[in-house]
Design an enzyme around this catalytic site. Structure first.
Site, PDB file in Angstrom:
ATOM      1  N   ASP A  94       0.792  -1.307  -0.070  1.00  0.00           N
ATOM      2  CA  ASP A  94       0.233  -0.075   0.041  1.00  0.00           C
ATOM      3  C   ASP A  94       1.162   1.272   0.142  1.00  0.00           C
ATOM      4  OD1 ASP A  94      -2.480   1.514   0.249  1.00  0.00           O
ATOM      5  OD2 ASP A  94      -2.332   1.393   2.315  1.00  0.00           O
ATOM      6  N   ASP A 130       1.506   4.929  -5.498  1.00  0.00           N
ATOM      7  CA  ASP A 130       0.654   6.379  -5.268  1.00  0.00           C
ATOM      8  C   ASP A 130       1.588   7.433  -5.751  1.00  0.00           C
ATOM      9  OD1 ASP A 130      -0.289   8.476  -4.045  1.00  0.00           O
ATOM     10  OD2 ASP A 130      -0.157   7.721  -2.056  1.00  0.00           O
ATOM     11  N   GLY A 251      -9.293   5.959   2.864  1.00  0.00           N
ATOM     12  CA  GLY A 251      -9.912   6.648   3.780  1.00  0.00           C
ATOM     13  C   GLY A 251     -11.170   6.383   4.259  1.00  0.00           C
ATOM     14  N   GLY A 252     -11.448   5.219   4.412  1.00  0.00           N
ATOM     15  CA  GLY A 252     -12.719   4.616   4.679  1.00  0.00           C
ATOM     16  C   GLY A 252     -13.177   4.614   6.285  1.00  0.00           C
ATOM     17  N   ASN A 272     -10.159   0.465   2.047  1.00  0.00           N
ATOM     18  CA  ASN A 272      -9.003   0.200   3.177  1.00  0.00           C
ATOM     19  C   ASN A 272      -9.366   0.678   4.396  1.00  0.00           C
ATOM     20  OD1 ASN A 272      -7.399  -0.221   0.552  1.00  0.00           O
ATOM     21  ND2 ASN A 272      -5.954   1.462   1.003  1.00  0.00           N
ATOM     22  N   LEU A 273      -9.043  -0.331   5.343  1.00  0.00           N
ATOM     23  CA  LEU A 273      -9.446   0.114   6.826  1.00  0.00           C
ATOM     24  C   LEU A 273      -8.000   0.050   7.505  1.00  0.00           C
ATOM     25  CD1 LEU A 273     -12.267  -1.961   6.926  1.00  0.00           C
ATOM     26  CD2 LEU A 273     -12.581   0.498   7.136  1.00  0.00           C
TER      27      LEU A 273
END
Length: 343
Positions: A94, A130, A251-252, A272-273
């Site tokens: 990630d 990213d 950003g959940g 994503n968590l």
């Protein structure tokens, strides 16, 4: 089940898209958080994604101080433990920014290539590049290079356009202009034109719609899930590909049920968590230590109860709390009781 094969991972993504659900993608940074994620997915009877960031990989590398080595060691450990899970688990890296393409993503791709030559499954199933801090054209140029490399190994690439607010893993966008938090249809068209819509390799797209890393009080984050639908419509009109993008929701943590379900309805297959998981894990340790008996520090006979401080005592409570949060996320996203391992 072993770690998902490349084909199984693609089938997981396709099943989520066709079934209108998404997978929790759980960030981990230790063996205990890995075990918590595995326990949570097993309890939910949900296939899932476990991921590690560059700095978490560096943390795991210990005195080696090398993020690629830390990610490599983590993946080997995960391959062994996931083989005992009753569900399919995919491994993902990630938020590797442009400066970590050559010292993080490419060494891991090289290791997967070596494994494939030995008849083994790749180390990871997918990698995120990213490039959101770069101009869009440069972001997509580098993404196109990596898409070619990942596709050769039958891996998936994840990329990000727009900017996720807040701070995660040392990437600080807390002061970013609000308009940058929203991807435009023109941005989506640029992705489709540069990377294709699957014919040059499948990829996951983290398009922003007001997302912010971290967990905030209601009203402080203005999500617009319908923006994802606008991107899908624009690309379908331009390319004729009705399938569109497989989106990732960054950003959940802390998002409302309605926002999450609306996002999934527009093509989110991975959410994503991280913050919620960190809180669940660490808060359980806080509660454990709050109830410890007073320790004698003055040499009196009471001494210290080592059972309170044994890492296994508070670690198991933290693991169970985080596993419960993984289960609830699976239920919310609709992936519970859905596993390709049964087929």
């Amino acid at each position: 089940m072993p770690i998902a094969t490349s084909g199984q991972y693609r089938a997981m993504i396709a099943a989520a898209r066709a079934g209108g659900y998404a997978y929790p993608a759980v960030n981990v940074s230790s063996s205990e958080t890995l075990n918590a994620a595995l326990r949570g997915f097993a309890g939910a009877r949900s296939d899932g994604i476990i991921q590690i960031t560059t700095s978490s990989a560096g943390y795991l590398s210990g005195p080696a101080a090398d993020m690629a080595s830390g990610a490599h060691a983590f993946a080997l450990f995960a391959h062994v433990l996931a083989a005992r899970a009753p569900v399919l688990i995919a491994l993902h890296t990630d938020h590797a920014t442009a400066e970590h393409v050559d010292d993080f993503i490419r060494p891991l791709l090289a290791e997967s290539r070596c494994r494939r030559e030995r008849g083994m499954q790749p180390l990871f199933n997918s990698h995120m590049f990213d490039g959101s801090a770069l101009p869009l054209a440069e972001n997509l140029r580098l993404a196109a290079e990596l898409l070619h490399e990942t596709n050769e190994l039958d891996l998936l690439l994840e990329l990000e356009i727009g900017t996720v607010g807040g701070e995660e893993d040392g990437i600080n966008n807390e002061q970013v202009a609000r308009e940058r938090l929203y991807t435009t249809p023109a941005d989506g068209l640029a992705v489709a034109e540069t990377l294709g819509t699957g014919e040059r390799g499948r990829y996951l797209l983290a398009a922003t719609f007001g997302n912010v890393h971290g967990r905030y009080a209601p009203g402080n984050v203005k999500l617009r899930p319908e923006l994802l639908g606008e991107l899908q419509h624009a690309v379908a009109q331009r390319t004729g590909d009705a399938r569109g993008f497989d989106f990732v929701f960054h950003g959940g943590s802390g998002s409302s049920t309605a926002e999450i379900r609306a996002s999934v309805s527009h093509g989110v297959v991975k959410m994503n968590l991280d913050t919620d998981m960190q809180y669940a894990f660490t808060h359980a340790i806080e509660r454990h230590l709050e109830h410890r008996s007073a320790d004698a520090t003055d040499g009196s006979a009471a001494g210290v109860d080592k059972r309170v401080y044994d890492p296994r005592s508070w670690g198991r409570k933290a693991e169970l709390a985080m596993a419960a949060r993984v289960q609830s996320a699976s239920e919310l996203l609709g992936s519970h009781e859905r596993t390709l391992a049964r087929e």
